[in-house]
Scaffold this active site. Structure first.
Site, PDB file in Angstrom:
ATOM      1  CE  LYS A  57      -0.410  -2.219   2.965  1.00 26.31           C
ATOM      2  NZ  LYS A  57      -0.502  -3.434   3.698  1.00 26.31           N
ATOM      3  CE  LYS A 110      -4.272  -1.384   4.702  1.00 26.79           C
ATOM      4  NZ  LYS A 110      -4.761  -2.030   6.090  1.00 26.79           N
ATOM      5  CD  GLU A 142       4.924  -4.399  10.960  1.00 29.84           C
ATOM      6  OE1 GLU A 142       5.892  -3.833  10.767  1.00 29.84           O
ATOM      7  OE2 GLU A 142       3.929  -4.341   9.799  1.00 29.84           O
ATOM      8  N   GLY A 145       0.752 -10.893  17.122  1.00 26.96           N
ATOM      9  CA  GLY A 145       1.396 -10.561  15.647  1.00 26.96           C
ATOM     10  C   GLY A 145       0.543  -9.836  14.969  1.00 26.96           C
TER      11      GLY A 145
HETATM   12  N1  HSE Z   1      -1.263  -3.608   9.300  1.00 29.13           N
HETATM   13  C1  HSE Z   1      -2.459  -3.645   8.578  1.00 29.13           C
HETATM   14  C2  HSE Z   1      -3.652  -3.705   9.639  1.00 29.13           C
HETATM   15  C3  HSE Z   1      -2.686  -4.692   7.535  1.00 29.13           C
HETATM   16  O1  HSE Z   1      -3.362  -3.719  10.797  1.00 29.13           O
HETATM   17  O2  HSE Z   1      -4.573  -3.661   9.047  1.00 29.13           O
HETATM   18  C4  HSE Z   1      -1.890  -4.547   6.342  1.00 29.13           C
HETATM   19  O3  HSE Z   1      -2.247  -3.407   5.888  1.00 29.13           O
END
Ligand code: HSE
Length: 426
Positions: free
Chosen positions: A105, A205, A190, A187
């Protein structure tokens, strides 16, 4: 039967999921899609990871050049993430005439214009369903399912990590830090959670989705962004009493006044559909002028949901040799004729801690009145050791008027603190 050779750049969670779907369902795709899809090459620094997935040694490439010079590769899947080296690899693949499928993205949001220019030059495909809302087919809904419409708005929960954290805070009364740790442990978040919790991921997005929805280039710089790090358990508890749940919303509107694009936490009515989207789930509601409302719900992340979107792009590429690009001129900046609305209109929840003294409430009300902000509800809570909590809900009003009001309130000696400003979307 048509053969389709695939290369996968990056065998992390999503790359591994994509490989699994492609190999597990090879016979199924032959039968249902009339496509014989084979992973012909992978590029992965950790060779053992490729071997562990069962990939033959001779398919593990040592450079992007090796991948793109492989004549049996038709589609290059980029699932590395981040801008570099993904951008360079994708450009090289496009320059060699290969179709690119990406889940990235940040790359699409920031470099779409240059990737598309290269793809057009080489008559190559550029597909990125997995870049927005993982397994939820929102891009194909916009490009192939609702083209008959002018899309008037797009509202969604498009980040699963923050939705997980906010749901946890709301259901278990945990504070932000505890919920974040739990999300990291599972998980979802991050180690460096900034991209998710500060709303960057959702803003990338929204920039992509609103461009597709409104057929105009909406650069990231035009998206208002605010994350969830300042949301407290107190805000959530007050919201609950008022009949609201808190969500990190991505909102795009296309009105006569212009384009409005924003990502921020918002209170939504507890009985609304969007309020029922919990944990790490995502949802997007689009409103078209003919179809009305369409809502999609599902998993926005994870190996198999994101792999599902990638494989659907690979199949799309295999079945649609004619290539479609953006329906608008894809430039770096927004078109000069695009008008953006930054002084948007909504309702507001404002929480203050004030001095307990006669006349304070009327003085505060006076500041709201001065900037034309009409109040819907004012609730004074019981005195706490540091002052009296005051919760205010406004009627629909302009964003800039509220910001000016808060600046004035912050400067008042009777106002000890401006604790929260949360938009209310009904
Ligand atoms: N890290 C994003 C989320 C997923 O938590 O939705 C990948 O864009």
């Amino acid at each position: 039967m048509k053969k389709l050779g695939v290369a996968i750049l990056g065998l992390g969670v999503v790359g591994g999921g994509t490989y699994k779907i492609l190999t597990d369902n090879k016979e199924y795709f032959k039968k249902t899609q009339k496509l014989d899809i084979t992973v012909e090459s992978v590029l992965e620094r950790n060779k053992q990871r490729a071997l562990d997935l069962g990939i033959e040694e001779d398919k593990i490439a040592s450079s992007i050049e090796e991948v793109i010079s492989n004549p049996s590769v038709d589609v290059v899947v980029e699932v590395i993430g981040g801008v570099e080296p993904a951008r360079t690899f994708v450009l090289k693949a496009l320059m060699s005439g290969k179709t690119v499928v990406t889940s990235n993205k940040e790359l699409v949001c920031k470099h779409w214009y240059e990737l598309e220019a290269e793809a057009k030059k080489m008559n190559a495909g550029l597909l990125f369903e997995a870049s927005c809302v993982g397994g939820v087919p929102i891009i194909r809904t916009l490009t192939e399912g609702t083209q008959a419409n002018r899309i008037l708005s797009l509202v969604g929960i498009i980040n699963g990590t923050t939705n997980y954290i906010l749901t946890k805070m709301e259901k278990e009364g945990t504070d932000y830090q505890t919920a974040l740790k739990e999300a990291q442990h599972l998980g979802y978040a991050e180690f460096n959670p900034t991209a998710d919790v500060e709303g960057f991921d959702a803003a990338y997005k929204l920039s992509i989705l609103s461009s597709l929805a409104f057929s105009k280039r909406i650069p990231l710089e035009n998206v208002y962004r605010e994350g969830i790090t300042k949301i407290t358990g107190e805000d959530i508890a007050y919201g609950k009493k008022l009949g609201y749940k808190i969500k990190l919303l991505a909102i795009g509107k296309n009105t006569d006044a212009g384009i409005e694009v924003r990502v921020h936490p918002a209170f939504v009515p507890v009985d609304s559909m969007i309020a029922s989207v919990n944990d790490s789930f995502n949802a997007v509601k689009i409103t078209g002028d003919s179809v009305g409302e369409v809502m999609l719900y599902g998993r926005g992340a994870g190996a198999l949901p994101t792999g599902s979107a990638i494989v659907s792009d690979i199949i799309f590429a295999g079945k649609h040799p004619e290539i479609s690009y953006a329906t608008f001129e894809n430039t770096k900046e927004a078109d000069k004729s695009t008008k953006f609305v930054s002084d948007f209109t909504t309702k507001y929840f404002i929480r203050l801690t004030v001095e307990d003294k006669s006349g304070v409430l009327s003085k505060i009300a006076g500041v709201f009145a001065k900037y034309g902000v009409s109040l819907k509800e004012v609730k004074q809570d019981v005195y706490k050791e540091n002052g009296v909590p005051l919760v205010i809900i406004t009627h629909e009003t302009q964003e800039f008027s509220v910001r000016k009001t808060l600046e004035k309130l912050e400067a008042m000696e009777e106002v000890f603190s401006v604790d929260s400003l949360i938009r209310v979307e009904e």
